[in-house]
Write an enzyme that holds these catalytic residues in place. Sequence first.
Site, PDB file in Angstrom:
ATOM      1  N   GLY A  46     -10.635 -22.032  -7.748  1.00 20.28           N
ATOM      2  CA  GLY A  46      -9.373 -21.343  -7.987  1.00 20.28           C
ATOM      3  C   GLY A  46      -8.759 -21.821  -9.284  1.00 20.28           C
ATOM      4  CD  GLN A  51      -4.940 -25.361 -11.979  1.00 21.75           C
ATOM      5  OE1 GLN A  51      -5.235 -24.355 -11.340  1.00 21.75           O
ATOM      6  NE2 GLN A  51      -5.667 -26.465 -11.949  1.00 21.75           N
ATOM      7  CB  CYS A  91      -6.575 -30.474  -8.637  1.00 18.27           C
ATOM      8  SG  CYS A  91      -5.542 -29.387  -9.653  1.00 18.27           S
ATOM      9  CG  LEU A  92     -10.556 -26.955 -11.976  1.00 17.82           C
ATOM     10  CD1 LEU A  92     -10.571 -25.485 -12.380  1.00 17.82           C
ATOM     11  CD2 LEU A  92     -11.895 -27.610 -12.270  1.00 17.82           C
ATOM     12  CG  HIS A 133      -5.252 -26.602  -4.650  1.00 15.57           C
ATOM     13  ND1 HIS A 133      -5.588 -27.940  -4.617  1.00 15.57           N
ATOM     14  CD2 HIS A 133      -5.260 -26.253  -5.958  1.00 15.57           C
ATOM     15  CE1 HIS A 133      -5.785 -28.363  -5.858  1.00 15.57           C
ATOM     16  NE2 HIS A 133      -5.593 -27.353  -6.697  1.00 15.57           N
ATOM     17  CD  GLU A 134      -5.551 -22.387  -6.949  1.00 13.55           C
ATOM     18  OE1 GLU A 134      -4.788 -22.614  -7.905  1.00 13.55           O
ATOM     19  OE2 GLU A 134      -6.645 -22.980  -6.818  1.00 13.55           O
ATOM     20  CG  HIS A 137      -1.774 -25.521  -9.011  1.00 11.56           C
ATOM     21  ND1 HIS A 137      -1.594 -26.654  -9.771  1.00 11.56           N
ATOM     22  CD2 HIS A 137      -3.068 -25.556  -8.598  1.00 11.56           C
ATOM     23  CE1 HIS A 137      -2.732 -27.347  -9.807  1.00 11.56           C
ATOM     24  NE2 HIS A 137      -3.639 -26.699  -9.089  1.00 11.56           N
TER      25      HIS A 137
HETATM   26  O1  GNR Z   1     -12.171 -26.196  -7.784  1.00 11.88           O
HETATM   27  C1  GNR Z   1     -11.355 -26.535  -6.929  1.00 11.88           C
HETATM   28  N1  GNR Z   1     -11.817 -26.980  -5.744  1.00 11.88           N
HETATM   29  C2  GNR Z   1     -10.985 -27.194  -4.659  1.00 11.88           C
HETATM   30  C3  GNR Z   1     -11.497 -27.905  -3.598  1.00 11.88           C
HETATM   31  C4  GNR Z   1     -10.724 -28.154  -2.496  1.00 11.88           C
HETATM   32  C5  GNR Z   1      -9.437 -27.682  -2.442  1.00 11.88           C
HETATM   33  C6  GNR Z   1      -8.906 -26.988  -3.499  1.00 11.88           C
HETATM   34  C7  GNR Z   1      -9.672 -26.739  -4.601  1.00 11.88           C
HETATM   35  S1  GNR Z   1      -9.009 -25.820  -5.896  1.00 11.88           S
HETATM   36  C8  GNR Z   1      -9.920 -26.487  -7.236  1.00 11.88           C
HETATM   37  C9  GNR Z   1      -9.605 -25.728  -8.519  1.00 11.88           C
HETATM   38  C10 GNR Z   1      -8.158 -25.921  -8.870  1.00 11.88           C
HETATM   39  O2  GNR Z   1      -7.709 -26.918  -9.355  1.00 11.88           O
HETATM   40  N2  GNR Z   1      -7.355 -24.928  -8.587  1.00 11.88           N
HETATM   41  O3  GNR Z   1      -6.038 -25.033  -8.831  1.00 11.88           O
HETATM   42 NI    NI Z   2      -5.652 -27.208  -8.779  1.00 12.43          NI
END
Ligand code: GNR
Ligand code: NI
Length: 166
Positions: A46, A51, A91-92, A133-134, A137
């Site tokens: 995601g 980001q 998270c990236l 998670h998104e 953000h």
């Molecule tokens: O690539 C991603 N893997 C992930 C793994 C477990 C829970 C959430 C994620 S999202 C993350 C990419 C990212 O940072 N999205 O905002």
């Molecule tokens: Ni993330």
Amino acid sequence: MALLQILHHPDPRLRRKAAPVTRFDDALLRLIDDMFETMYAAPGTGLAANQVGLSMRLAVMDCSDARNQRVVLINPEIVSTDEQQEMDEGCLSVPDIFDKVQRYNRLHLRALDAHGEPFELCAFGLMAQCIQHEIDHLDGKLYIDYLSPLKRERIKKKLLKAAASA
Ligand code: GNR
Ligand code: NI
């Protein structure tokens, strides 16, 4: 198409609460394409607009193994959830760090697609986790906010050190 630069914690732009998307035009479609390209290249499941430095309630996702199930979430709202469970998360914007977080295993979501059309989605497992998670953000939150202050401080130091030596 273009690769966008992914911001890393503790960049203050990751902490802004993003504003709803109100304009659905060609520029938005191009941005969405660029976000998918950036997410696939990273690689990640995601990517939220915060980001890449844009304060918009927009995220792209693909939680499939084959990397061929694109989902665009605009102005997403969680309608209902069920029980929580502990899941491994990364998270990236917090590179090379993984830890366990409590997330809902199932949820029901309402959002707009790339053309501004409303849709609903039921998700579970990785996809439900990624949606939470998104949306975090978009509210200026990172998964490390759920960890202990000590862990968070260690992570910040590690990332600041990595940025200084880059
Ligand atoms: O690539 C991603 N893997 C992930 C793994 C477990 C829970 C959430 C994620 S999202 C993350 C990419 C990212 O940072 N999205 O905002
Ligand atoms: Ni993330």
